[in-house]
Design an enzyme around this catalytic site. Structure first.
Site, PDB file in Angstrom:
ATOM      1  N   TYR A   1       0.836  -1.197   0.000  1.00  0.00           N
ATOM      2  CA  TYR A   1       0.000   0.000   0.000  1.00  0.00           C
ATOM      3  C   TYR A   1       0.873   1.250   0.000  1.00  0.00           C
ATOM      4  O   TYR A   1       1.881   1.329   0.710  1.00  0.00           O
ATOM      5  CB  TYR A   1      -0.923   0.024   1.217  1.00  0.00           C
ATOM      6  CG  TYR A   1      -2.063  -0.972   1.168  1.00  0.00           C
ATOM      7  CD1 TYR A   1      -2.299  -1.756   0.050  1.00  0.00           C
ATOM      8  CD2 TYR A   1      -2.905  -1.135   2.258  1.00  0.00           C
ATOM      9  CE1 TYR A   1      -3.352  -2.664   0.020  1.00  0.00           C
ATOM     10  CE2 TYR A   1      -3.952  -2.039   2.236  1.00  0.00           C
ATOM     11  CZ  TYR A   1      -4.164  -2.802   1.120  1.00  0.00           C
ATOM     12  OH  TYR A   1      -5.201  -3.714   1.099  1.00  0.00           O
TER      13      TYR A   1
ATOM     14  N   LEU B   1     -22.629   1.078  -4.023  1.00  0.00           N
ATOM     15  CA  LEU B   1     -23.650   0.872  -3.001  1.00  0.00           C
ATOM     16  C   LEU B   1     -23.674   2.002  -1.980  1.00  0.00           C
ATOM     17  O   LEU B   1     -24.337   1.891  -0.946  1.00  0.00           O
ATOM     18  CB  LEU B   1     -23.417  -0.461  -2.290  1.00  0.00           C
ATOM     19  CG  LEU B   1     -23.480  -1.713  -3.173  1.00  0.00           C
ATOM     20  CD1 LEU B   1     -23.065  -2.953  -2.386  1.00  0.00           C
ATOM     21  CD2 LEU B   1     -24.881  -1.889  -3.749  1.00  0.00           C
TER      22      LEU B   1
ATOM     23  N   GLY C   1     -24.773   5.175  -2.460  1.00  0.00           N
ATOM     24  CA  GLY C   1     -25.644   6.277  -2.826  1.00  0.00           C
ATOM     25  C   GLY C   1     -25.139   7.059  -4.011  1.00  0.00           C
ATOM     26  O   GLY C   1     -25.351   8.267  -4.112  1.00  0.00           O
TER      27      GLY C   1
END
Length: 329
Positions: free
Chosen positions: A53, A222, A224
């Site tokens: 990462y 998912l 909005g």
């Protein structure tokens, strides 16, 4: 914050996992520290990261940000169940270099020591295989793990992106060696993407492996996304941009948002709450870019989804069903 046990261990972990992959690439170090402080204040004790990462030439940056946060003291390290991962190429020139990636005993040894240095700690609670290694036998992998456990550098081992048969194979070989084996599996799992229910989750349950879903909002789809477009928010929500390309997909997401509007719920919070109802799930990984996003995720742990809403979600996003029936013509 609610807590549970991680798989077949005595380890108590929060029902939400703080994912840190945005620390460095999208969230600077100061704001990352604010988010980690807020996570502890909210009762989240399970932090997830990976050696790669940070992206590109900054691989390892995320672990370093966490290490600098630990170095501030205040018993931060003792309060956190720390998970990181090994597999990706860590060569400085970004070109594949022998023994600087995957799960050979040599790379595992190198990767653990490098992660410990960046994280400024002397042990990792859950050391995870970021991907299956088709070239390295599990006998070699477990032998390397046994040494690290004996040295006190790692306590438990988990997997990520493993198919069901690899979870079984890994734990059967571990059992023959007299070792604990995998205690957790990180897999892609959310309302939209439920294929893990066919084999991965049943295999995990059979072997006492805790499921830690990643991308619980399916890259923002998912969360909005349609409402945000109407309200003038960002048009592209992570993976949602590509995932929203077809009219059938858009119709499903619209139906999802309409259903949650009917029940007065926020889409992202409901998607997380749904995962917490699923058998075998320890806790979804949330990757907040801001403290406000973390607050929204925490609210999801207090939601109670009624049977009518759960049935409606299943109607919009039906699961594949159990195996082998799910494979029937």
């Amino acid at each position: 914050m609610k807590y549970t046990q991680l798989g077949r261990t005595g380890l108590k972990v929060s029902r939400l996992v703080l994912g840190t992959m945005n620390f460095g690439p999208l969230t600077d170090e100061a704001d990352s520290h604010v988010i980690m402080n807020a996570a502890l204040d909210a009762g989240i004790n399970f932090f997830d990261t990976a050696n790669v990462y940070g992206r590109g030439r900054n691989k390892g940056r995320t672990e370093s940000i966490i290490g600098n946060w630990f170095a501030k003291g205040g018993e931060r390290r003792d309060k956190v169940v720390l998970a990181t991962k090994v597999y990706g190429d860590m060569g400085a020139d970004e070109a594949a270099w022998p023994n600087h990636d995957k799960l050979s005993a040599l790379n595992i040894r190198r990767a653990v020591d490098a992660s410990l240095k960046r994280l400024q700690t002397d042990y990792i609670d859950v050391y995870q295989f970021h991907h299956i290694d088709r070239d390295t036998p599990f006998e070699e992998i477990w032998q390397a793990v046994d040494v690290l456990v004996q040295q006190g550098k790692i306590l438990y081992v988990g997997s990520s992106n493993f198919p069901g048969y690899k979870i079984a194979q890994a734990n059967e070989i571990a059992t023959r060696r007299g070792t604990l084996g995998l205690v957790s599996e990180q897999c892609l799992y959310n309302l939209y993407e439920r294929r893990a229910e066919m084999e991965v989750i049943p295999a995990a349950q059979e072997y006492g492996v805790g499921i830690i879903p990643w991308s619980p909002l399916h890259g923002g789809a998912l969360g909005g996304v349609l409402r945000k477009q109407v309200e003038g928010g960002r048009r592209d929500e992570g993976r949602a941009a590509g995932g929203m390309s077809g009219p059938d997909v858009r119709a499903k997401i619209q139906a999802y948002e309409d259903l949650l509007d009917k029940h007065g719920l926020e889409p992202g919070e409901a998607a997380l709450a749904w995962l917490l109802t699923r058998p075998g799930v320890t806790g979804p990984i949330v990757g907040p870019r801001t403290a406000e996003q973390l607050e929204s995720a925490v609210r999801a742990t207090e939601l109670e989804l009624n049977e009518e809403l759960l049935a409606g979600l299943d109607e919009i996003f039906p699961g594949p069903g159990p195996s082998p029936e799910a494979f029937a013509w």
